[in-house]
Motif scaffolding. Structure first.
Motif, mmCIF file in Angstrom:
data_model
loop_
_atom_site.group_PDB
_atom_site.id
_atom_site.type_symbol
_atom_site.label_atom_id
_atom_site.label_comp_id
_atom_site.label_asym_id
_atom_site.label_seq_id
_atom_site.Cartn_x
_atom_site.Cartn_y
_atom_site.Cartn_z
ATOM 1 N N UNK A 1 0.848 -1.189 0.000
ATOM 2 C CA UNK A 1 0.000 0.000 0.000
ATOM 3 C C UNK A 1 0.886 1.241 0.000
ATOM 4 N N UNK A 2 0.283 2.359 -0.326
ATOM 5 C CA UNK A 2 1.048 3.611 -0.332
ATOM 6 C C UNK A 2 1.497 3.971 1.087
ATOM 7 N N UNK A 3 0.719 3.582 2.097
ATOM 8 C CA UNK A 3 1.122 3.833 3.484
ATOM 9 C C UNK A 3 2.366 3.029 3.840
ATOM 10 N N UNK A 4 2.393 1.759 3.413
ATOM 11 C CA UNK A 4 3.571 0.916 3.667
ATOM 12 C C UNK A 4 4.801 1.486 2.967
ATOM 13 N N UNK A 5 4.620 1.919 1.741
ATOM 14 C CA UNK A 5 5.736 2.515 1.001
ATOM 15 C C UNK A 5 6.222 3.784 1.681
ATOM 16 N N UNK A 6 5.276 4.612 2.131
ATOM 17 C CA UNK A 6 5.640 5.858 2.807
ATOM 18 C C UNK A 6 6.426 5.603 4.081
ATOM 19 N N UNK A 7 5.966 4.636 4.890
ATOM 20 C CA UNK A 7 6.688 4.294 6.120
ATOM 21 C C UNK A 7 8.076 3.764 5.807
ATOM 22 N N UNK A 8 8.157 2.925 4.781
ATOM 23 C CA UNK A 8 9.451 2.362 4.393
ATOM 24 C C UNK A 8 10.406 3.458 3.928
ATOM 25 N N UNK A 9 9.907 4.412 3.160
ATOM 26 C CA UNK A 9 10.756 5.507 2.677
ATOM 27 C C UNK A 9 11.223 6.400 3.821
ATOM 28 N N UNK A 10 10.350 6.625 4.800
ATOM 29 C CA UNK A 10 10.772 7.406 5.976
ATOM 30 C C UNK A 10 11.903 6.695 6.706
ATOM 31 N N UNK A 11 11.768 5.366 6.853
ATOM 32 C CA UNK A 11 12.819 4.599 7.528
ATOM 33 C C UNK A 11 14.116 4.638 6.731
ATOM 34 N N UNK A 12 14.036 4.528 5.421
ATOM 35 C CA UNK A 12 15.241 4.594 4.579
ATOM 36 C C UNK A 12 15.909 5.952 4.749
ATOM 37 N N UNK A 13 15.135 7.024 4.789
ATOM 38 C CA UNK A 13 15.726 8.361 4.982
ATOM 39 C C UNK A 13 16.402 8.478 6.348
ATOM 40 N N UNK B 1 13.245 -1.444 -2.018
ATOM 41 C CA UNK B 1 13.378 -0.181 -1.288
ATOM 42 C C UNK B 1 14.197 0.837 -2.071
ATOM 43 N N UNK B 2 15.284 0.372 -2.685
ATOM 44 C CA UNK B 2 16.133 1.277 -3.456
ATOM 45 C C UNK B 2 15.363 1.840 -4.652
ATOM 46 N N UNK B 3 14.554 1.000 -5.311
ATOM 47 C CA UNK B 3 13.725 1.465 -6.432
ATOM 48 C C UNK B 3 12.703 2.485 -5.987
ATOM 49 N N UNK B 4 12.063 2.225 -4.844
ATOM 50 C CA UNK B 4 11.097 3.188 -4.312
ATOM 51 C C UNK B 4 11.779 4.501 -3.984
ATOM 52 N N UNK B 5 12.963 4.405 -3.394
ATOM 53 C CA UNK B 5 13.692 5.615 -3.006
ATOM 54 C C UNK B 5 14.058 6.444 -4.244
ATOM 55 N N UNK B 6 14.568 5.784 -5.268
ATOM 56 C CA UNK B 6 14.943 6.498 -6.501
ATOM 57 C C UNK B 6 13.729 7.149 -7.153
ATOM 58 N N UNK B 7 12.613 6.407 -7.215
ATOM 59 C CA UNK B 7 11.384 6.945 -7.812
ATOM 60 C C UNK B 7 10.913 8.144 -6.992
ATOM 61 N N UNK B 8 10.979 8.047 -5.659
ATOM 62 C CA UNK B 8 10.544 9.135 -4.789
ATOM 63 C C UNK B 8 11.427 10.369 -4.968
ATOM 64 N N UNK B 9 12.718 10.183 -5.166
ATOM 65 C CA UNK B 9 13.625 11.307 -5.392
ATOM 66 C C UNK B 9 13.253 12.051 -6.681
ATOM 67 N N UNK B 10 12.881 11.318 -7.712
ATOM 68 C CA UNK B 10 12.454 11.944 -8.971
ATOM 69 C C UNK B 10 11.126 12.658 -8.766
ATOM 70 N N UNK B 11 10.187 11.987 -8.075
ATOM 71 C CA UNK B 11 8.871 12.597 -7.840
ATOM 72 C C UNK B 11 8.975 13.880 -7.024
#
Length: 103
Positions: A6-18, A45-55
């Motif tokens: 879910x987008x919530x899971x992705x958001x939490x994961x990205x916060x943890x990666x940061x 996680x790395x793919x999500x992080x890269x996509x989020x950096x572009x977004x």
């Protein structure tokens, strides 16, 4: 087929990666550390992080919104091309039917 998050899971994961990124200083190491805590692949996680950096506009590339718009427009162009081909064939057919030399 992979698991869908879910987008919530992705958001939490990205916060943890940061958070991990501040400690480790490397995206790969941060994703690896977060991966072991979350049970999500470090590559995911790395793919999500890269996509989020572009977004977010921090890196160059096509954003998720732009990517979806491109996908939608390509589908629309494909449908229009199919419609044009049908109309072109119908015009040829009816032109032949109306030609007095063909009878």
């Amino acid at each position: 087929m992979g698991k869908h998050y879910t987008s919530e899971e992705k958001g939490r994961a990205l916060r943890l990666v940061r958070e991990e990124l501040q400690e480790y200083g490397s995206v790969t190491k941060a994703c690896s550390a977060a991966s072991s805590r979350l049970g999500i692949s470090k590559d995911t996680l790395r793919g999500w992080y890269r996509r989020d950096e572009v977004d977010r506009g921090h890196k160059e590339g096509v954003t998720t919104v732009e990517r979806e718009e491109i996908r939608t427009l390509k589908a629309k162009v494909r449908r229009l091309e199919e419609d044009n081909e049908i109309l072109r064939r119908a015009a040829v057919f009816f032109a032949g039917e109306l030609d007095p030399r063909g009878r």
